[in-house]
Design a protein around this motif. Structure first.
Motif, PDB file in Angstrom:
ATOM      1  N   GLU A   1       2.219   1.758   5.074  1.00  0.00           N
ATOM      2  CA  GLU A   1       3.821   1.643   4.909  1.00  0.00           C
ATOM      3  C   GLU A   1       3.860   0.199   4.525  1.00  0.00           C
ATOM      4  OE1 GLU A   1       5.518   2.537   8.711  1.00  0.00           O
ATOM      5  OE2 GLU A   1       5.120   4.513   8.498  1.00  0.00           O
ATOM      6  N   LYS A   2       5.104  -0.025   3.892  1.00  0.00           N
ATOM      7  CA  LYS A   2       5.632  -1.186   3.585  1.00  0.00           C
ATOM      8  C   LYS A   2       7.219  -1.469   3.929  1.00  0.00           C
ATOM      9  CE  LYS A   2       4.799  -3.973  -0.695  1.00  0.00           C
ATOM     10  NZ  LYS A   2       4.341  -3.860  -2.003  1.00  0.00           N
ATOM     11  N   ASN A   3       7.246  -2.368   4.498  1.00  0.00           N
ATOM     12  CA  ASN A   3       8.807  -2.669   5.075  1.00  0.00           C
ATOM     13  C   ASN A   3       9.032  -1.562   5.918  1.00  0.00           C
ATOM     14  OD1 ASN A   3       8.845  -5.389   3.997  1.00  0.00           O
ATOM     15  ND2 ASN A   3       9.604  -4.401   1.923  1.00  0.00           N
ATOM     16  N   GLY A   4       8.384  -0.813   6.742  1.00  0.00           N
ATOM     17  CA  GLY A   4       8.629   0.455   7.442  1.00  0.00           C
ATOM     18  C   GLY A   4       8.805   1.790   6.712  1.00  0.00           C
ATOM     19  N   GLN A   5       8.669   1.719   5.435  1.00  0.00           N
ATOM     20  CA  GLN A   5       8.798   2.742   4.345  1.00  0.00           C
ATOM     21  C   GLN A   5       7.386   3.198   4.092  1.00  0.00           C
ATOM     22  OE1 GLN A   5      11.629   4.314   3.783  1.00  0.00           O
ATOM     23  NE2 GLN A   5      12.544   2.794   5.379  1.00  0.00           N
ATOM     24  N   PRO A   6       7.086   4.414   4.298  1.00  0.00           N
ATOM     25  CA  PRO A   6       5.571   5.229   3.792  1.00  0.00           C
ATOM     26  C   PRO A   6       5.448   4.870   2.032  1.00  0.00           C
ATOM     27  CG  PRO A   6       7.195   6.820   4.449  1.00  0.00           C
ATOM     28  CD  PRO A   6       7.871   5.568   4.602  1.00  0.00           C
ATOM     29  N   GLN A   7       4.409   4.901   1.704  1.00  0.00           N
ATOM     30  CA  GLN A   7       4.113   4.507   0.281  1.00  0.00           C
ATOM     31  C   GLN A   7       3.369   5.594  -0.234  1.00  0.00           C
ATOM     32  OE1 GLN A   7       5.740   2.133  -1.480  1.00  0.00           O
ATOM     33  NE2 GLN A   7       6.729   1.715   0.532  1.00  0.00           N
ATOM     34  N   PRO A   8       3.363   6.935  -0.244  1.00  0.00           N
ATOM     35  CA  PRO A   8       2.664   7.821  -0.422  1.00  0.00           C
ATOM     36  C   PRO A   8       2.378   7.884  -1.859  1.00  0.00           C
ATOM     37  CG  PRO A   8       4.696   8.849  -0.258  1.00  0.00           C
ATOM     38  CD  PRO A   8       5.067   7.508   0.139  1.00  0.00           C
ATOM     39  N   LEU A   9       1.023   8.125  -2.175  1.00  0.00           N
ATOM     40  CA  LEU A   9       0.797   8.185  -3.676  1.00  0.00           C
ATOM     41  C   LEU A   9       1.326   9.613  -4.276  1.00  0.00           C
ATOM     42  CD1 LEU A   9      -3.104   7.297  -3.672  1.00  0.00           C
ATOM     43  CD2 LEU A   9      -1.100   5.669  -4.359  1.00  0.00           C
ATOM     44  N   PRO A  10       1.576   9.440  -5.487  1.00  0.00           N
ATOM     45  CA  PRO A  10       1.912  10.714  -6.263  1.00  0.00           C
ATOM     46  C   PRO A  10       0.793  11.718  -6.428  1.00  0.00           C
ATOM     47  CG  PRO A  10       2.820   8.868  -7.308  1.00  0.00           C
ATOM     48  CD  PRO A  10       1.978   8.502  -6.461  1.00  0.00           C
TER      49      PRO A  10
ATOM     50  N   ASP B   1      -0.300  13.284  -8.814  1.00  0.00           N
ATOM     51  CA  ASP B   1      -1.091  13.012 -10.129  1.00  0.00           C
ATOM     52  C   ASP B   1      -2.148  11.888  -9.699  1.00  0.00           C
ATOM     53  OD1 ASP B   1       1.125  11.324 -10.306  1.00  0.00           O
ATOM     54  OD2 ASP B   1       0.417  10.764 -12.217  1.00  0.00           O
ATOM     55  N   GLU B   2      -1.747  10.925  -9.141  1.00  0.00           N
ATOM     56  CA  GLU B   2      -2.527   9.768  -8.597  1.00  0.00           C
ATOM     57  C   GLU B   2      -3.524  10.152  -7.763  1.00  0.00           C
ATOM     58  OE1 GLU B   2      -0.165   6.477  -7.538  1.00  0.00           O
ATOM     59  OE2 GLU B   2       0.810   6.239  -9.360  1.00  0.00           O
ATOM     60  N   ILE B   3      -3.449  10.885  -6.921  1.00  0.00           N
ATOM     61  CA  ILE B   3      -4.481  11.282  -6.149  1.00  0.00           C
ATOM     62  C   ILE B   3      -5.492  11.987  -6.854  1.00  0.00           C
ATOM     63  CG2 ILE B   3      -4.795  13.006  -3.962  1.00  0.00           C
ATOM     64  CD1 ILE B   3      -2.185  12.134  -2.968  1.00  0.00           C
ATOM     65  N   ASP B   4      -5.144  12.921  -7.502  1.00  0.00           N
ATOM     66  CA  ASP B   4      -5.986  13.822  -8.483  1.00  0.00           C
ATOM     67  C   ASP B   4      -6.894  13.074  -9.275  1.00  0.00           C
ATOM     68  OD1 ASP B   4      -4.471  15.984  -7.630  1.00  0.00           O
ATOM     69  OD2 ASP B   4      -3.427  16.395  -9.341  1.00  0.00           O
ATOM     70  N   ARG B   5      -6.160  11.925  -9.765  1.00  0.00           N
ATOM     71  CA  ARG B   5      -7.097  10.964 -10.669  1.00  0.00           C
ATOM     72  C   ARG B   5      -8.260  10.482  -9.823  1.00  0.00           C
ATOM     73  NH1 ARG B   5      -3.500   7.100 -13.642  1.00  0.00           N
ATOM     74  NH2 ARG B   5      -1.890   7.903 -12.279  1.00  0.00           N
TER      75      ARG B   5
END
Length: 179
Positions: free
Chosen positions: A103-112, A114-118
Motif C-alpha cells: 500500500e502507498k499512502n493507505g491505498q492498495p497498489q494492485p498490479l494489473p 497483464d503485468e501479473i501475467d508478464r
C-alpha cells in the motif's frame, strides 16, 4: 523455503500457460529475442513497480532487484526465485497474493492482470536476464521511474494561460493563473 497455497500454484500455472500460448512464446527464450523481451516487458515493470523499495540504497526486506545476481541472492526471506521450482518462488507468492507492491499512502497498489501475467511468464521461463544488465531508478525504460514521477522531478514547462471571465483584472499571465 516458503510454499504457496495450492490454489495460487494452479492459478500461476494456468496464467503462465495462457500467456505463453497467447503470445506464441516458446518455453526457452534465449539470445536477442529473450533480451528484447526482458527490455520490453520486464525491465520497465521492475523499474516502475519494484525499484522504489528494492534498490541498492533502500533494500526493503534486504531484497535488491537491480541485477540477476541480486535477484538470485534474494533477501531476508531467502531466495526470491527458485530455479528448480519457479512457480513456488517467494517473489511470485508475494505478487500473486497482492502483498506486493505494498500500500502507498493507505491505498492498495494492485498490479494489473497483464503485468501479473508478464511476471508469471518471465519467472516460469527461468527469469532470464541479459548478461551484465543492471536496472536503476533513473531508467528511461519506464513512464513512471521508480518514485521519480513526483511533480518536483518533472522538467519545467510553461503552463497554458487560462481564459478568465474578468479580463479587465488581467495585466499579465500570472494574474490569469492566480484568478
Amino acid at each position: 523455503m516458503r510454499s504457496t497455497p495450492t490454489a495460487w500454484r494452479w492459478l500461476a500455472l494456468v496464467i503462465s500457460c495462457c500467456a505463453a500460448l497467447a503470445a506464441g512464446a516458446s518455453s526457452t527464450r534465449a539470445g536477442e529475442e529473450g533480451e528484447a523481451d526482458f527490455e520490453r516487458n520486464i525491465a520497465p515493470l521492475l523499474v516502475k513497480r519494484c525499484l522504489e523499495c528494492h534498490n541498492a540504497t533502500e533494500a526493503a526486506g534486504e531484497l535488491v532487484l537491480t541485477s540477476q545476481a541480486t535477484l538470485a541472492q534474494g533477501g531476508a526471506s531467502g531466495p526470491a526465485i527458485l530455479p528448480d521450482e519457479p512457480l513456488e518462488s517467494y517473489f511470485l507468492e508475494r505478487v500473486l497474493s497482492g502483498e506486493m507492491p505494498p500500500e502507498k499512502n493507505g491505498q492498495p497498489q494492485p498490479l494489473p492482470q497483464d503485468e501479473i501475467d508478464r511476471l508469471v511468464s518471465w519467472v516460469s521461463n527461468g527469469a532470464p536476464w541479459p548478461q551484465g544488465r543492471e536496472l536503476n531508478l533513473y531508467e528511461a525504460t519506464s513512464d513512471v521511474r521508480g518514485g521519480l514521477d513526483w511533480w518536483s522531478f518533472q522538467p519545467v514547462a510553461r503552463p497554458d494561460i487560462p481564459d478568465v471571465e474578468t479580463k479587465d483584472r488581467v495585466n499579465n499571465p500570472i494574474d490569469a493563473l492566480i484568478l
